[in-house]
Enzyme design. Structure first.
Site, PDB file in Angstrom:
ATOM      1  N   LYS A 700       0.816  -1.218   0.000  1.00 54.40           N
ATOM      2  CA  LYS A 700       0.000   0.000   0.000  1.00 54.40           C
ATOM      3  C   LYS A 700       0.848   1.266   0.000  1.00 54.40           C
ATOM      4  O   LYS A 700       2.045   1.253   0.284  1.00 54.40           O
ATOM      5  CB  LYS A 700      -0.983  -0.024   1.166  1.00 54.40           C
ATOM      6  CG  LYS A 700      -2.125  -1.012   0.907  1.00 54.40           C
ATOM      7  CD  LYS A 700      -3.245  -0.935   1.892  1.00 54.40           C
ATOM      8  CE  LYS A 700      -4.391  -1.867   1.444  1.00 54.40           C
ATOM      9  NZ  LYS A 700      -5.439  -1.997   2.458  1.00 54.40           N
ATOM     10  N   ARG A 735      -3.602 -10.214   4.683  1.00 54.92           N
ATOM     11  CA  ARG A 735      -3.993 -10.220   3.264  1.00 54.92           C
ATOM     12  C   ARG A 735      -2.804  -9.684   2.467  1.00 54.92           C
ATOM     13  O   ARG A 735      -2.421  -8.519   2.608  1.00 54.92           O
ATOM     14  CB  ARG A 735      -5.234  -9.352   3.061  1.00 54.92           C
ATOM     15  CG  ARG A 735      -5.785  -9.342   1.640  1.00 54.92           C
ATOM     16  CD  ARG A 735      -7.030  -8.457   1.577  1.00 54.92           C
ATOM     17  NE  ARG A 735      -7.646  -8.475   0.264  1.00 54.92           N
ATOM     18  CZ  ARG A 735      -7.309  -7.667  -0.744  1.00 54.92           C
ATOM     19  NH1 ARG A 735      -6.344  -6.761  -0.561  1.00 54.92           N
ATOM     20  NH2 ARG A 735      -7.915  -7.748  -1.911  1.00 54.92           N
TER      21      ARG A 735
END
Length: 800
Positions: A700, A735
């Site tokens: 991210k 995840r």
């Protein structure tokens, strides 16, 4: 002149009586101090010097002593009322005041007790027994008191007082809203001095809260105590006296005394008390287990009995057995299920040569009596085959249903005992019950369920190896043992515009190949998404999302790949429903059920695990909603609300996973705060305590910002650091895009931060248990305990 202006006094009469439990929570004969003041008129006896014209205190003393020593009450209130009845009915007193002190009532107070006043009109005699006229009792002001409670806290304005705790002496007087001891031998929570003292001394004034609040004045301290008693114990009125023995050199103490009621305690009183749960969470952030759900519109008005039931199974499909039993309870027991616990896989008790059990608990509301409910539960057990097999006591069974609590009553018959007589000895009962009723007090043992569990775990005869208990989540065809390892969720985006792998797997064959590769690399579950939820992502119709994900799921299952669970990444109820029909095993909703009003209903009907993520707004607008008072507290508050909505909709607690939502309505620094303070978010006494946590930091932007890497696929090493921090904080599922690399990362991180002894022997929850666990592993227990206890991350893991 007042007819009852004179008094006959018996002061400090000591009797030995069985009266509830002592300060060590033991039921036995104990000293009780009784003070009796008879309000009468002794004028004639004074004029004539003739005792029959007065009330003979010797006679009163004998009758009161006999009554007190022969009685067996659970509450001081009932004993006081019984003494008042003796004085009025047997000794013909027109009015009497009774004070009963228990010197051994509380461990850190000199005594506790009650004071009551009764008059002749309060009792009317019918035949051989005396009834109470409760209407006339309303004019009396009964009270409960705690005398000389010793607390240690940081208090004072002088510099040296800011460094060390000092003793303060607290005296409490609680004024009930109705007369005590007249209805039954039971003390409601607002009048229970055990509850009140426990709340003010062990919740608020533990080490963390005291160090954070650091009171400067006894005025603030006293106001805090009053406010806690009123707001948390629901006391209607209280007098608090606080003394500092060390305040003045030439005086024994100095302090203040205040009286407060509901009307005088305001939300502005003592601002620093706007925190609870280890001094961390706001007062309106209630633990999910404390939500009563009694305001649901689907509950009939006749349903008003709150019941807790334990469930167990170790034959056949145990998950299906538990689910089937819950459905039958709601269908056949005139009841509504309000909440369920987490699921626990437990070792068998007494007879060890049998399969492991799956245990749970549920909270229901019903209109059935205890015996009626018992008969219905027995019928369910019979219907599910409990009596079709040859069973022995503590032996295998397809289902076992036990009533643990029924309202707050104590009940015994030939067939039923409430509360369950052995619940405090059974970890497999206490753990599920604590999930949904941690603060509920046992009406006979005078302890909360949470305290009973801690007492069991810390007992010297606790069998660490024999009590091998794991919290589990049923997913696909398996049951994941939470805490045994960090599970990896591989990411498979079948989208053209995802931030990291958009456009790579739009073709069904490519997507299936990628799925198989992620499985070979070590993924425990694969998350398939058909719509990008990156910031400012363009919304697409549900039909297009379905056209992307359904063929992939259907092809995977058609190839016979059924042993790997599939998660559907969507916030649309229709997409989730059809994906489940195609073979998905988990719903991963980035909005936490917020963006589709039908989602919670689909989740409940599907009865599969769901992940509720925190987000504000939607993917297109979420970057505008990053203003938080405290990002961790606000996430907990907002996420716990969504969890409560899910439970009220019928989603089972054991199916709920929470996700703080890194990258969703969070700025660069807030994402790092989540990683830094993740353990606080899911720790003991957090509103989200117990819920398994999923986190998705993979590749991210906040990682790219730190390492100055604009290409998402080149953020693997930064992702590894974020995943390591997540494991240290207590995450259960990660995840990730780069499964192969993260498998090695979490193996090492698990070896550092997950307790090896716990994984081998079960849940460790006390220093004593740590000591013996490491002793059994042939380590030096003293050195190991020292190393473990000084590591805060290790301590946090113990509560899991």
């Amino acid at each position: 002149m007042d007819d009852f202006a004179d008094k006959v006094i018996i002061k400090d009469l000591v009797v030995r009586s069985i009266l509830g439990v002592d300060s060590w929570e033991i039921i036995k004969r104990q000293p009780v101090v009784i003070n009796v003041t008879i309000h009468t008129n002794i004028s004639q006896a004074g004029e004539t010097d003739h005792l029959p014209h007065s009330i003979h205190y010797g006679v009163v003393c004998k009758k009161v002593t006999k009554f007190a020593e022969e009685s067996n009450y659970k509450s001081v209130e009932a004993l006081a009322d019984g003494i008042a009845r003796v004085c009025i009915v047997d000794c013909h007193a027109p009015k009497v005041s009774v004070r009963v002190d228990k010197p051994r009532a509380l461990l850190h107070a000199s005594s506790a007790g009650v004071g009551i006043t009764r008059i002749k009109e309060d009792y009317s005699t019918f035949g051989s027994h005396t009834d109470v006229r409760t209407s006339s009792l309303l004019s009396h002001q009964d009270f409960i008191f705690v005398k000389d409670l010793n607390l240690k806290t940081i208090i004072g304005v002088n510099p040296w007082e800011r460094e060390e705790k000092q003793t303060v002496i607290v005296n409490l007087t609680i004024y009930p809203s109705f007369a005590m001891g007249t209805l039954q031998d039971y003390v409601p929570k607002p009048h229970n001095y055990h509850t009140i003292v426990r709340t003010i001394s062990k919740v608020r004034f533990n080490r963390e809260h005291v160090e954070e609040s650091k009171y400067k004045t006894v005025e603030a301290f006293a106001t805090a105590l009053a406010r806690i008693a009123i707001t948390e114990c629901h006391v209607s009125k209280i007098t608090v006296r606080v003394e500092k023995p060390s305040a003045l050199v030439f005086a024994s103490s100095a302090g203040v005394e205040i009286t407060r009621s509901i009307s005088t305690i305001t939300s502005k009183t003592l601002p620093q008390l706007n925190s609870i749960h280890k001094g961390f969470f706001r007062e309106n952030v209630k633990p999910v287990s404390d939500t009563s759900n009694l305001q649901r519109s689907d509950i009939p008005n006749s349903f008003h009995h709150l019941v807790f039931i334990a469930l167990g199974s170790n034959m056949g499909d145990t998950v299906d057995n538990i689910n089937s039993a819950l459905s039958k309870i709601q269908e056949k027991c005139n009841s509504k299920i309000l909440d369920t616990s987490f699921l626990y896989e437990t070792s068998p008790m007494h007879i060890t040569d049998q399969a492991r059990f799956l245990n749970a608990a549920c909270k229901i509301i019903t209109d059935l009596s205890p015996e009626e409910l018992l008969q219905k539960l027995k019928a369910i057990e019979a219907e599910m085959g409990r009596f079709d097999v040859v069973t022995i006591r503590y032996g295998p069974r397809p289902i076992d249903l036990d009533i643990i609590f029924y309202d707050d009553i104590e009940y015994t018959s030939d067939t039923l005992s409430i509360p369950h007589p052995r619940m405090h000895e059974r970890e497999f009962v206490l753990r599920p019950i604590c999930d949904i009723a941690k603060g509920k007090e046992h009406p006979k043992l005078y302890k909360t369920c949470g305290q009973l569990l801690n007492q069991l775990l810390n007992s010297l005869d606790y069998d660490l190896q024999g009590n091998d208990i794991w919290r589990v989540i049923p997913i696909g065809k398996s049951k994941w043992r939470l805490g045994s390892k960090t599970f990896l969720m591989g990411v498979l985006n079948v989208t053209p515009d995802s931030f990291s792998d958009g456009g790579l797997y739009n073709n069904v064959d490519d997507a299936v190949t990628r799925f198989e590769k992620l499985v070979l690399e070590g993924a425990d579950i694969i998350d398939i998404g058909g719509m990008s939820t990156r910031p400012n992502a363009t919304d697409i119709p549900a039909e297009e999302e379905l056209s992307r994900v359904l063929p992939v799921i259907q092809t995977i299952r058609a190839k016979g790949i059924t042993n790997i669970p599939i998660s559907i990444d969507t916030y649309r109820a229709t997409v989730a429903e059809r994906a489940i029909a195609a073979g998905a095993d988990l719903i991963n909703d980035v909005s936490g059920g917020m963006l589709d009003p039908e989602m919670f209903s689909v989740m409940a009907n599907a009865n599969i695990p769901v992940c509720l993520q925190h987000m504000r707004g939607d993917p297109k607008s979420m970057t505008h909603f990053t203003q938080y008072e405290d990002v961790i507290i606000d996430i907990c508050y907002e996420l716990s609300e969504r969890v409560n909505h899910a439970i009220q909709a019928g989603v089972k607690r054991w199916n709920i996973i929470i996700d703080p939502g890194i990258g969703f309505a969070k700025d660069y620094s807030q994402n790092f705060q989540i990683l830094r303070r993740l353990s606080d978010m899911i720790s003991q006494n957090s509103p989200l305590e117990g819920f398994p946590c999923l986190l998705g930091p993979s590749r991210k932007g906040f990682i790219g910002h730190v390492i100055q890497q604009s290409e998402a696929k080149n953020r693997v090493w930064g992702t590894a650091a974020a995943c390591t921090a997540s494991v240290a904080g207590g995450v259960d599922i990660l995840r990730v895009h780069d499964v192969k690399e993260m498998v090695d990362v979490v193996k090492v991180a698990d070896s550092i931060w997950r307790d090896v002894a716990r994984m081998q022997k079960g849940i460790i929850s006390s220093p004593i248990a740590i000591f013996f666990a490491y002793q059994e592993l042939h380590h030096d227990p003293v050195i190991e305990c020292f190393n473990i206890l000084r590591n805060p991350y290790y301590l946090r893991s113990l509560h899991r």
